[in-house]
Design a protein around this motif. Sequence first.
Motif, mmCIF file in Angstrom:
data_model
loop_
_atom_site.group_PDB
_atom_site.id
_atom_site.type_symbol
_atom_site.label_atom_id
_atom_site.label_comp_id
_atom_site.label_asym_id
_atom_site.label_seq_id
_atom_site.Cartn_x
_atom_site.Cartn_y
_atom_site.Cartn_z
ATOM 1 N N ALA A 146 0.736 -1.187 0.071
ATOM 2 C CA ALA A 146 -0.056 -0.046 -0.001
ATOM 3 C C ALA A 146 0.875 1.140 -0.172
ATOM 4 C CB ALA A 146 -1.147 0.049 1.249
ATOM 5 N N ASP A 147 2.114 1.266 0.763
ATOM 6 C CA ASP A 147 2.899 2.391 0.916
ATOM 7 C C ASP A 147 3.579 2.445 -0.659
ATOM 8 O OD1 ASP A 147 2.367 3.304 3.428
ATOM 9 O OD2 ASP A 147 3.776 2.418 4.373
ATOM 10 N N TYR A 148 4.107 1.507 -0.925
ATOM 11 C CA TYR A 148 4.687 1.695 -2.453
ATOM 12 C C TYR A 148 3.669 2.001 -3.390
ATOM 13 C CZ TYR A 148 8.588 -1.202 -0.080
ATOM 14 O OH TYR A 148 9.497 -1.767 0.661
ATOM 15 N N ARG A 160 13.144 3.632 -7.622
ATOM 16 C CA ARG A 160 13.319 2.791 -6.217
ATOM 17 C C ARG A 160 12.116 2.191 -5.907
ATOM 18 N NH1 ARG A 160 15.084 7.483 -2.680
ATOM 19 N NH2 ARG A 160 13.494 8.603 -3.860
ATOM 20 N N VAL A 161 11.072 2.841 -6.304
ATOM 21 C CA VAL A 161 9.688 2.286 -5.609
ATOM 22 C C VAL A 161 9.468 0.818 -6.221
ATOM 23 C CG1 VAL A 161 7.192 2.789 -5.311
ATOM 24 C CG2 VAL A 161 8.730 4.649 -4.861
ATOM 25 N N TYR A 162 9.659 0.739 -7.524
ATOM 26 C CA TYR A 162 9.135 -0.239 -8.345
ATOM 27 C C TYR A 162 10.284 -1.487 -7.730
ATOM 28 C CZ TYR A 162 6.634 2.915 -10.986
ATOM 29 O OH TYR A 162 5.683 3.961 -11.490
ATOM 30 N N LEU A 182 10.095 -5.002 -11.705
ATOM 31 C CA LEU A 182 11.705 -5.002 -12.215
ATOM 32 C C LEU A 182 11.740 -4.277 -13.456
ATOM 33 C CD1 LEU A 182 12.910 -8.276 -10.641
ATOM 34 C CD2 LEU A 182 13.456 -6.102 -9.673
ATOM 35 N N ASP A 183 11.204 -4.634 -14.568
ATOM 36 C CA ASP A 183 11.369 -4.147 -15.607
ATOM 37 C C ASP A 183 11.366 -2.687 -15.518
ATOM 38 O OD1 ASP A 183 11.986 -6.579 -16.808
ATOM 39 O OD2 ASP A 183 9.833 -7.079 -17.415
ATOM 40 N N GLN A 184 10.097 -2.400 -14.968
ATOM 41 C CA GLN A 184 10.002 -0.679 -14.830
ATOM 42 C C GLN A 184 11.127 -0.241 -14.130
ATOM 43 O OE1 GLN A 184 7.550 0.805 -16.180
ATOM 44 N NE2 GLN A 184 7.329 2.980 -15.330
ATOM 45 N N ALA A 185 11.645 -0.680 -13.283
ATOM 46 C CA ALA A 185 12.749 -0.077 -12.605
ATOM 47 C C ALA A 185 14.103 0.141 -13.178
ATOM 48 C CB ALA A 185 13.270 -0.969 -11.219
ATOM 49 N N LEU A 188 13.521 2.706 -15.888
ATOM 50 C CA LEU A 188 13.544 3.918 -15.553
ATOM 51 C C LEU A 188 15.080 4.338 -15.040
ATOM 52 C CD1 LEU A 188 10.490 4.148 -13.025
ATOM 53 C CD2 LEU A 188 10.903 5.487 -15.186
ATOM 54 N N ASN A 189 15.739 3.427 -14.608
ATOM 55 C CA ASN A 189 17.263 3.715 -14.200
ATOM 56 C C ASN A 189 17.889 2.517 -14.629
ATOM 57 O OD1 ASN A 189 19.613 4.433 -13.368
ATOM 58 N ND2 ASN A 189 19.031 4.312 -11.028
#
Length: 306
Positions: A146-148, A160-162, A182-185, A188-189
Amino acid sequence: MGELDRAIADYDQIIELNPRGPSVYFYRGIVNARKDDHDRAVADYTQAMQLAHQDQRGSGDRKAQLQGQADDPAYASSADGQSIALASGDGIALRARGGAYAAKGDFDRAIADYDEAIRLNPRDKEAISARGNAYKTKGDFDRAIADYDQAAQLDARDARVYFHRARVYWQMASLAKSLTDLDQAIQLNPKNAYPVLWREIVARRSDQLSEAAKQLDATKWPAPIINLFLGTMTPEQVRSAADDADPVKKKGQVCEANFYVAERALQSGAKEEALKLFDLAAADCPKTFIEKQAADVELGLLRASR
C-alpha cells in the motif's frame, strides 16, 4: 571526503561553542549514521528536534532554516542512504531518525517517526517509501505494498519504489508482478545494477542479464557480481573484489558478495553451499540492506525444504 571522524570532531567543536544550534546536531547525526553508530545518530536527531522546538522563532522559521540549507552536501543523504526531500517543520529530522531506528532494527519506532513525518506532509514520498520498507522487513506485506503504491502515485518515475515493491512481490511468490516492477525499475534507471541482478534471480534468465549488463558501468561495484552471473568471474574473485580500505564500504560489499554468490550456488543446485553463504549474509549484512532481508527469506525456504 569520507573523513567521518574528522567531520565529527569539527561538529563537536561547533557544539561546544554553540550548544543550542539544532542544525549542527542534525548534521552530526547524518555522519554518525554513516559510521553505523545509529544510537548516537538517534540522539543527535532527537536533540536537533528538541532544540528546534525551544527556538523562539517558531516552526515556520525552522522550516526556512532547513530549506535554506537544502543545497548543502550534508543534506544529500539521510540515515539509510536515501535522498532527503524537504518536508515541513520536523519532517526532515523525523525521517532521518526513522532511518536510524530502522538501521538499529527498531522498526516500530521507525514507523512511528515515518507516520509523524507523513502527518506533517502527506505527500512526503520518501517517508512513505521508507515506511513501506519497514513494513516489508516486519513481514507486513499488505501495508508495504500500500505504501509503495502510494509512493508510485506521487512519483511514477521513481525507480526505487518499483524495485522495493518487486522484492515484496518476490517474497509473496507473485513472480509475474515482481518481474513487471523490475522491468519498470530497469527502464527508469538502466544504470542501476541491482534491479538487473534481481531480475536474473526472479526470472533465472541470464540472456536478459547479458543484454542489460551492457548499460552498466563495468568498473564499479557491483560489476564483479554481474560478471559472476555472466560466468566471467569466479566466486573467489568476487569475494576478493569486495575488499575495500573503507571498513563500512567493505562490510556492505562483502555482505552483497556472500548473498549473490549464494544465489548463484542455489541456481546451480549447490544448496548446502548456498545455505552456508546465506547464513553469512544474514548474520553480517546491515539490517537495512535488501540482501539481509532476502537472505532471511532464502534461509527459511531452504530449511523448510530439507
